[in-house]
Design a protein around this motif. Structure first.
Motif, PDB file in Angstrom:
ATOM      1  N   ILE A 110       0.817  -1.212   0.000  1.00  0.00           N
ATOM      2  CA  ILE A 110       0.000   0.000   0.000  1.00  0.00           C
ATOM      3  C   ILE A 110       0.851   1.263   0.000  1.00  0.00           C
ATOM      4  O   ILE A 110       0.473   2.269  -0.603  1.00  0.00           O
ATOM      5  CB  ILE A 110      -1.004  -0.008   1.189  1.00  0.00           C
ATOM      6  CG1 ILE A 110      -2.031   1.115   1.046  1.00  0.00           C
ATOM      7  CG2 ILE A 110      -0.295   0.074   2.517  1.00  0.00           C
ATOM      8  CD1 ILE A 110      -2.971   0.946  -0.100  1.00  0.00           C
ATOM      9  N   ARG A 111       2.015   1.235   0.623  1.00  0.00           N
ATOM     10  CA  ARG A 111       2.870   2.424   0.640  1.00  0.00           C
ATOM     11  C   ARG A 111       3.301   2.808  -0.767  1.00  0.00           C
ATOM     12  O   ARG A 111       3.245   3.969  -1.149  1.00  0.00           O
ATOM     13  CB  ARG A 111       4.102   2.184   1.511  1.00  0.00           C
ATOM     14  CG  ARG A 111       4.979   3.418   1.646  1.00  0.00           C
ATOM     15  CD  ARG A 111       6.176   3.168   2.527  1.00  0.00           C
ATOM     16  NE  ARG A 111       5.734   2.715   3.842  1.00  0.00           N
ATOM     17  CZ  ARG A 111       6.559   2.192   4.737  1.00  0.00           C
ATOM     18  NH1 ARG A 111       7.838   2.047   4.474  1.00  0.00           N
ATOM     19  NH2 ARG A 111       6.108   1.796   5.912  1.00  0.00           N
ATOM     20  N   GLN A 112       3.737   1.815  -1.548  1.00  0.00           N
ATOM     21  CA  GLN A 112       4.173   2.081  -2.926  1.00  0.00           C
ATOM     22  C   GLN A 112       3.003   2.591  -3.774  1.00  0.00           C
ATOM     23  O   GLN A 112       3.165   3.498  -4.580  1.00  0.00           O
ATOM     24  CB  GLN A 112       4.760   0.805  -3.537  1.00  0.00           C
ATOM     25  CG  GLN A 112       5.549   1.045  -4.786  1.00  0.00           C
ATOM     26  CD  GLN A 112       6.792   1.876  -4.514  1.00  0.00           C
ATOM     27  OE1 GLN A 112       7.401   1.784  -3.460  1.00  0.00           O
ATOM     28  NE2 GLN A 112       7.150   2.707  -5.448  1.00  0.00           N
ATOM     29  N   ILE A 113       1.834   2.026  -3.571  1.00  0.00           N
ATOM     30  CA  ILE A 113       0.652   2.447  -4.332  1.00  0.00           C
ATOM     31  C   ILE A 113       0.294   3.890  -3.999  1.00  0.00           C
ATOM     32  O   ILE A 113       0.008   4.695  -4.890  1.00  0.00           O
ATOM     33  CB  ILE A 113      -0.519   1.490  -4.044  1.00  0.00           C
ATOM     34  CG1 ILE A 113      -0.203   0.104  -4.597  1.00  0.00           C
ATOM     35  CG2 ILE A 113      -1.824   2.020  -4.623  1.00  0.00           C
ATOM     36  CD1 ILE A 113      -1.076  -0.999  -4.065  1.00  0.00           C
ATOM     37  N   LEU A 114       0.339   4.238  -2.707  1.00  0.00           N
ATOM     38  CA  LEU A 114       0.030   5.612  -2.306  1.00  0.00           C
ATOM     39  C   LEU A 114       1.050   6.610  -2.848  1.00  0.00           C
ATOM     40  O   LEU A 114       0.690   7.705  -3.274  1.00  0.00           O
ATOM     41  CB  LEU A 114      -0.050   5.705  -0.782  1.00  0.00           C
ATOM     42  CG  LEU A 114      -1.262   5.054  -0.126  1.00  0.00           C
ATOM     43  CD1 LEU A 114      -1.088   4.998   1.381  1.00  0.00           C
ATOM     44  CD2 LEU A 114      -2.535   5.790  -0.492  1.00  0.00           C
ATOM     45  N   LEU A 115       2.315   6.223  -2.829  1.00  0.00           N
ATOM     46  CA  LEU A 115       3.353   7.110  -3.370  1.00  0.00           C
ATOM     47  C   LEU A 115       3.183   7.326  -4.872  1.00  0.00           C
ATOM     48  O   LEU A 115       3.331   8.452  -5.366  1.00  0.00           O
ATOM     49  CB  LEU A 115       4.747   6.553  -3.056  1.00  0.00           C
ATOM     50  CG  LEU A 115       5.190   6.641  -1.592  1.00  0.00           C
ATOM     51  CD1 LEU A 115       6.478   5.867  -1.384  1.00  0.00           C
ATOM     52  CD2 LEU A 115       5.350   8.094  -1.179  1.00  0.00           C
ATOM     53  N   GLN A 116       2.881   6.253  -5.604  1.00  0.00           N
ATOM     54  CA  GLN A 116       2.663   6.383  -7.043  1.00  0.00           C
ATOM     55  C   GLN A 116       1.441   7.251  -7.329  1.00  0.00           C
ATOM     56  O   GLN A 116       1.464   8.099  -8.227  1.00  0.00           O
ATOM     57  CB  GLN A 116       2.493   5.004  -7.691  1.00  0.00           C
ATOM     58  CG  GLN A 116       3.761   4.197  -7.738  1.00  0.00           C
ATOM     59  CD  GLN A 116       3.513   2.764  -8.176  1.00  0.00           C
ATOM     60  OE1 GLN A 116       2.375   2.339  -8.371  1.00  0.00           O
ATOM     61  NE2 GLN A 116       4.594   2.004  -8.325  1.00  0.00           N
ATOM     62  N   ARG A 117       0.375   7.041  -6.593  1.00  0.00           N
ATOM     63  CA  ARG A 117      -0.857   7.816  -6.792  1.00  0.00           C
ATOM     64  C   ARG A 117      -0.614   9.291  -6.477  1.00  0.00           C
ATOM     65  O   ARG A 117      -1.063  10.171  -7.206  1.00  0.00           O
ATOM     66  CB  ARG A 117      -1.971   7.241  -5.906  1.00  0.00           C
ATOM     67  CG  ARG A 117      -3.256   8.012  -5.899  1.00  0.00           C
ATOM     68  CD  ARG A 117      -3.980   7.923  -7.205  1.00  0.00           C
ATOM     69  NE  ARG A 117      -5.165   8.792  -7.150  1.00  0.00           N
ATOM     70  CZ  ARG A 117      -6.187   8.698  -7.942  1.00  0.00           C
ATOM     71  NH1 ARG A 117      -6.202   7.772  -8.884  1.00  0.00           N
ATOM     72  NH2 ARG A 117      -7.189   9.517  -7.832  1.00  0.00           N
ATOM     73  N   ARG A 118       0.110   9.577  -5.415  1.00  0.00           N
ATOM     74  CA  ARG A 118       0.386  10.965  -5.045  1.00  0.00           C
ATOM     75  C   ARG A 118       1.302  11.644  -6.061  1.00  0.00           C
ATOM     76  O   ARG A 118       1.160  12.833  -6.333  1.00  0.00           O
ATOM     77  CB  ARG A 118       1.013  11.011  -3.659  1.00  0.00           C
ATOM     78  CG  ARG A 118       1.033  12.391  -3.093  1.00  0.00           C
ATOM     79  CD  ARG A 118       1.337  12.367  -1.612  1.00  0.00           C
ATOM     80  NE  ARG A 118       2.066  13.576  -1.333  1.00  0.00           N
ATOM     81  CZ  ARG A 118       3.330  13.630  -0.978  1.00  0.00           C
ATOM     82  NH1 ARG A 118       4.002  12.535  -0.818  1.00  0.00           N
ATOM     83  NH2 ARG A 118       3.908  14.776  -0.766  1.00  0.00           N
ATOM     84  N   ALA A 119       2.222  10.871  -6.650  1.00  0.00           N
ATOM     85  CA  ALA A 119       3.107  11.445  -7.667  1.00  0.00           C
ATOM     86  C   ALA A 119       2.331  11.779  -8.944  1.00  0.00           C
ATOM     87  O   ALA A 119       2.586  12.802  -9.575  1.00  0.00           O
ATOM     88  CB  ALA A 119       4.245  10.474  -7.975  1.00  0.00           C
ATOM     89  N   SER A 120       1.380  10.929  -9.315  1.00  0.00           N
ATOM     90  CA  SER A 120       0.619  11.175 -10.539  1.00  0.00           C
ATOM     91  C   SER A 120      -0.493  12.203 -10.334  1.00  0.00           C
ATOM     92  O   SER A 120      -0.795  12.961 -11.238  1.00  0.00           O
ATOM     93  CB  SER A 120       0.035   9.865 -11.085  1.00  0.00           C
ATOM     94  OG  SER A 120      -0.915   9.337 -10.181  1.00  0.00           O
ATOM     95  N   ARG A 121      -1.113  12.218  -9.160  1.00  0.00           N
ATOM     96  CA  ARG A 121      -2.190  13.188  -8.860  1.00  0.00           C
ATOM     97  C   ARG A 121      -1.977  13.739  -7.454  1.00  0.00           C
ATOM     98  O   ARG A 121      -2.439  13.146  -6.480  1.00  0.00           O
ATOM     99  CB  ARG A 121      -3.558  12.522  -8.939  1.00  0.00           C
ATOM    100  CG  ARG A 121      -3.986  12.212 -10.352  1.00  0.00           C
ATOM    101  CD  ARG A 121      -5.461  12.016 -10.472  1.00  0.00           C
ATOM    102  NE  ARG A 121      -6.274  13.184 -10.250  1.00  0.00           N
ATOM    103  CZ  ARG A 121      -6.561  14.096 -11.181  1.00  0.00           C
ATOM    104  NH1 ARG A 121      -6.046  14.001 -12.373  1.00  0.00           N
ATOM    105  NH2 ARG A 121      -7.356  15.101 -10.899  1.00  0.00           N
ATOM    106  N   PRO A 122      -1.303  14.882  -7.324  1.00  0.00           N
ATOM    107  CA  PRO A 122      -1.046  15.456  -5.995  1.00  0.00           C
ATOM    108  C   PRO A 122      -2.314  15.860  -5.242  1.00  0.00           C
ATOM    109  O   PRO A 122      -2.307  15.976  -4.029  1.00  0.00           O
ATOM    110  CB  PRO A 122      -0.191  16.693  -6.275  1.00  0.00           C
ATOM    111  CG  PRO A 122       0.347  16.500  -7.647  1.00  0.00           C
ATOM    112  CD  PRO A 122      -0.623  15.637  -8.376  1.00  0.00           C
TER     113      PRO A 122
END
Length: 172
Positions: A110-122
């Motif tokens: 979940i950490r990696q998924i959240l980081l990727q999501r935040r990078a693509s849509r702040p």
């Protein structure tokens, strides 16, 4: 007074007669007093474990309903906490075509998924929904992940019947 009585030694084997030794008396009261004084001292000087508290910023309730912003489907990201330490997520708002994705609580989950999501849509807003049988540790873990990933906008939301049905349909 507490005392220890020792038997007198008359010399043992025959032969020479020795003077009879008097038995020694040891008074244990000062030692007990010292033990309680030390115990009291260490109890009073010890620092107790301080509870760990997580800082949660709560939004201010607006005076008027029209001041609340509508959440865009493109900014929504939902995390579902299930029973038996299971975690699921889906992007966007709930609709009939929603596909549930399983993950785990590890750094590559979940950490990696959240980081990727935040990078693509702040501007992502994470909605955390816990099932009735989810445990408290999982809630604390996901809140820790919000802090670790630097997610500023997240909300604890009651799980809906549709979300519970989605978890059951997934069969995971």
């Amino acid at each position: 007074m507490a005392e220890i009585q020792q038997s007198a030694d008359s010399g043992g084997k025959g032969g020479k007669k020795r003077a009879k030794k008097m038995s020694t008396k040891i008074d244990m009261t000062p030692m007990v007093d010292l033990a309680f004084l030390l115990l009291t001292f260490f109890m009073l000087t010890t620092t107790f474990a301080k509870p760990k508290v997580m800082q949660i910023s709560m939004p201010v309730k607006p005076d008027r309903e029209e001041e609340q912003n509508e959440l865009k489907a493109s900014d929504a990201f939902t995390v579902l906490l299930g029973e038996n330490n299971k975690i699921f997520y889906y992007e966007g708002l709930m609709d009939p075509n929603t596909k549930l994705q399983p993950t785990d609580y590890t750094a590559t989950g979940i950490r990696q998924i959240l980081l990727q999501r935040r990078a693509s849509r702040p501007s992502t807003v994470v909605m955390i929904k816990a099932a009735d049988k989810a445990n408290y540790k999982n809630m604390v873990d996901i809140l820790d992940e919000m802090t670790i990933t630097g997610q500023k906008k997240y909300a604890l939301v009651d799980i809906s019947k549709e979300d519970e049905n989605l978890i059951q349909k997934s069969g995971l």
